[in-house]
Design a protein around this motif. Structure first.
Motif, PDB file in Angstrom:
ATOM      1  N   UNK A  72     -82.641  81.780  -4.206  1.00  0.00           N
ATOM      2  CA  UNK A  72     -83.883  81.576  -4.390  1.00  0.00           C
ATOM      3  C   UNK A  72     -84.609  80.589  -3.800  1.00  0.00           C
ATOM      4  N   UNK A  73     -85.803  80.824  -3.063  1.00  0.00           N
ATOM      5  CA  UNK A  73     -86.633  80.069  -2.362  1.00  0.00           C
ATOM      6  C   UNK A  73     -88.008  79.739  -3.141  1.00  0.00           C
ATOM      7  N   UNK A  74     -88.368  78.510  -3.471  1.00  0.00           N
ATOM      8  CA  UNK A  74     -89.613  78.449  -4.300  1.00  0.00           C
ATOM      9  C   UNK A  74     -90.700  77.537  -3.427  1.00  0.00           C
ATOM     10  N   UNK A  75     -91.722  77.955  -3.205  1.00  0.00           N
ATOM     11  CA  UNK A  75     -92.738  77.311  -2.668  1.00  0.00           C
ATOM     12  C   UNK A  75     -94.027  77.096  -3.382  1.00  0.00           C
ATOM     13  N   UNK A  76     -94.299  75.756  -3.385  1.00  0.00           N
ATOM     14  CA  UNK A  76     -95.640  75.415  -4.319  1.00  0.00           C
ATOM     15  C   UNK A  76     -96.555  75.023  -3.062  1.00  0.00           C
ATOM     16  N   UNK A  77     -97.560  75.506  -3.156  1.00  0.00           N
ATOM     17  CA  UNK A  77     -98.696  75.387  -2.144  1.00  0.00           C
ATOM     18  C   UNK A  77    -100.003  74.995  -2.890  1.00  0.00           C
ATOM     19  N   UNK A  78    -100.577  73.841  -2.448  1.00  0.00           N
ATOM     20  CA  UNK A  78    -101.691  73.275  -2.859  1.00  0.00           C
ATOM     21  C   UNK A  78    -102.653  72.860  -1.869  1.00  0.00           C
ATOM     22  N   UNK A  79    -103.977  72.999  -2.299  1.00  0.00           N
ATOM     23  CA  UNK A  79    -104.915  72.571  -1.319  1.00  0.00           C
ATOM     24  C   UNK A  79    -105.074  71.147  -1.488  1.00  0.00           C
ATOM     25  N   UNK A 102     -94.923  80.666  -4.811  1.00  0.00           N
ATOM     26  CA  UNK A 102     -94.296  81.785  -4.456  1.00  0.00           C
ATOM     27  C   UNK A 102     -92.859  81.743  -4.587  1.00  0.00           C
ATOM     28  N   UNK A 103     -92.181  82.776  -5.078  1.00  0.00           N
ATOM     29  CA  UNK A 103     -90.641  82.662  -5.061  1.00  0.00           C
ATOM     30  C   UNK A 103     -90.250  83.934  -4.607  1.00  0.00           C
ATOM     31  N   UNK A 104     -89.048  83.545  -3.589  1.00  0.00           N
ATOM     32  CA  UNK A 104     -88.405  84.413  -2.921  1.00  0.00           C
ATOM     33  C   UNK A 104     -87.004  84.586  -3.512  1.00  0.00           C
ATOM     34  N   UNK A 105     -86.678  85.806  -3.908  1.00  0.00           N
ATOM     35  CA  UNK A 105     -85.401  85.949  -4.709  1.00  0.00           C
ATOM     36  C   UNK A 105     -84.710  87.118  -3.928  1.00  0.00           C
ATOM     37  N   UNK A 106     -83.439  86.807  -3.126  1.00  0.00           N
ATOM     38  CA  UNK A 106     -82.569  87.555  -2.613  1.00  0.00           C
ATOM     39  C   UNK A 106     -83.715  88.652  -1.712  1.00  0.00           C
ATOM     40  N   UNK A 107     -84.868  87.859  -0.860  1.00  0.00           N
ATOM     41  CA  UNK A 107     -85.564  88.677   0.024  1.00  0.00           C
ATOM     42  C   UNK A 107     -86.856  89.154  -0.584  1.00  0.00           C
ATOM     43  N   UNK A 108     -86.815  89.402  -1.880  1.00  0.00           N
ATOM     44  CA  UNK A 108     -88.024  90.039  -2.539  1.00  0.00           C
ATOM     45  C   UNK A 108     -89.042  88.735  -3.157  1.00  0.00           C
ATOM     46  N   UNK A 109     -90.216  88.474  -2.673  1.00  0.00           N
ATOM     47  CA  UNK A 109     -91.188  87.738  -3.021  1.00  0.00           C
ATOM     48  C   UNK A 109     -92.240  88.165  -4.177  1.00  0.00           C
ATOM     49  N   UNK A 110     -92.353  87.261  -5.161  1.00  0.00           N
ATOM     50  CA  UNK A 110     -93.281  87.345  -5.976  1.00  0.00           C
ATOM     51  C   UNK A 110     -94.247  86.140  -6.150  1.00  0.00           C
ATOM     52  N   UNK A 111     -95.397  85.990  -6.732  1.00  0.00           N
ATOM     53  CA  UNK A 111     -96.099  84.957  -6.833  1.00  0.00           C
ATOM     54  C   UNK A 111     -97.083  84.788  -8.027  1.00  0.00           C
ATOM     55  N   UNK A 112     -97.754  83.491  -8.251  1.00  0.00           N
ATOM     56  CA  UNK A 112     -98.376  83.357  -9.290  1.00  0.00           C
ATOM     57  C   UNK A 112     -99.469  82.130  -8.970  1.00  0.00           C
TER      58      UNK A 112
END
Length: 191
Positions: free
Chosen positions: A42-49, A169-179
């Protein structure tokens, strides 16, 4: 009747056959494990302006944050305090690095600078595999970065007044989801 030597030989043969069977099973499992993908996780990316910038000099291409912007930067550090970040990235501007700074200090992580026009997204994902990562950008680069991580155009440029959106954006075993979540900040204005 069997004598003791014969019994010992039968037991020894039985134990030897069990050992050989167990060893063969172990080797089969090892081959199966080696065939599994190494990119699991699991890779989790937190993106902000960046937070609110000083607009008092419209000729300044690299303004600092306003007092409210400093408050929002501190607010982001509080929001992210319970997330054990592994990396923090920021564009090389005062407003973005100042936004990343409180989180950097709070989590004792150095900020790494990136150029949003020259990001190799696949390499970025590989470099941050199984990590929690904060990325600070701009009204156009932040949603674009999220889209690149997702592999689809889901988000659009933020309104100029939107400094409170958080993209996850969370990438779990190569599958990306976001909110996308919006945080209000009752940060004080400069007196």
């Amino acid at each position: 009747m069997m004598n003791r030597s014969t019994m010992k030989l039968i037991k020894l043969a039985f134990l030897l056959s069990l050992f050989i069977s167990f060893t063969n099973c172990k080797e089969d499992k090892k081959e199966e494990t080696e065939a599994m993908p190494t990119e699991a996780g699991i890779s989790t990316f937190y993106l902000v302006r960046h937070a609110e910038k000083d607009r008092s000099d419209d000729q300044n291409p690299d303004p600092e944050l306003t007092q409210k912007g400093y408050g929002r930067a501190m607010h982001w550090a509080e929001i992210l305090r319970d997330i054990p970040l592994d990396a923090i990235y920021s564009t090389d501007y005062n407003r973005t690095s100042m936004t990343a700074s409180p989180t950097s200090v709070k989590q004792d992580i150095d900020v790494q600078y990136y150029d949003p026009q020259n990001v190799d997204i696949e390499q970025f994902k590989t470099d941050n595999l199984n990590k929690n990562v904060l990325v600070v950008g701009h009204s156009n680069t932040t949603p674009n970065f999220a889209n690149q991580l997702l592999g689809e155009d889901l988000y659009y440029q933020l309104d100029d007044s939107d400094n409170g959106s958080l993209f996850i954006v969370q990438i779990v075993n190569g599958v990306a989801t976001s909110q996308q979540i919006h945080f209000d900040c009752n940060c004080p204005e400069r007196d």
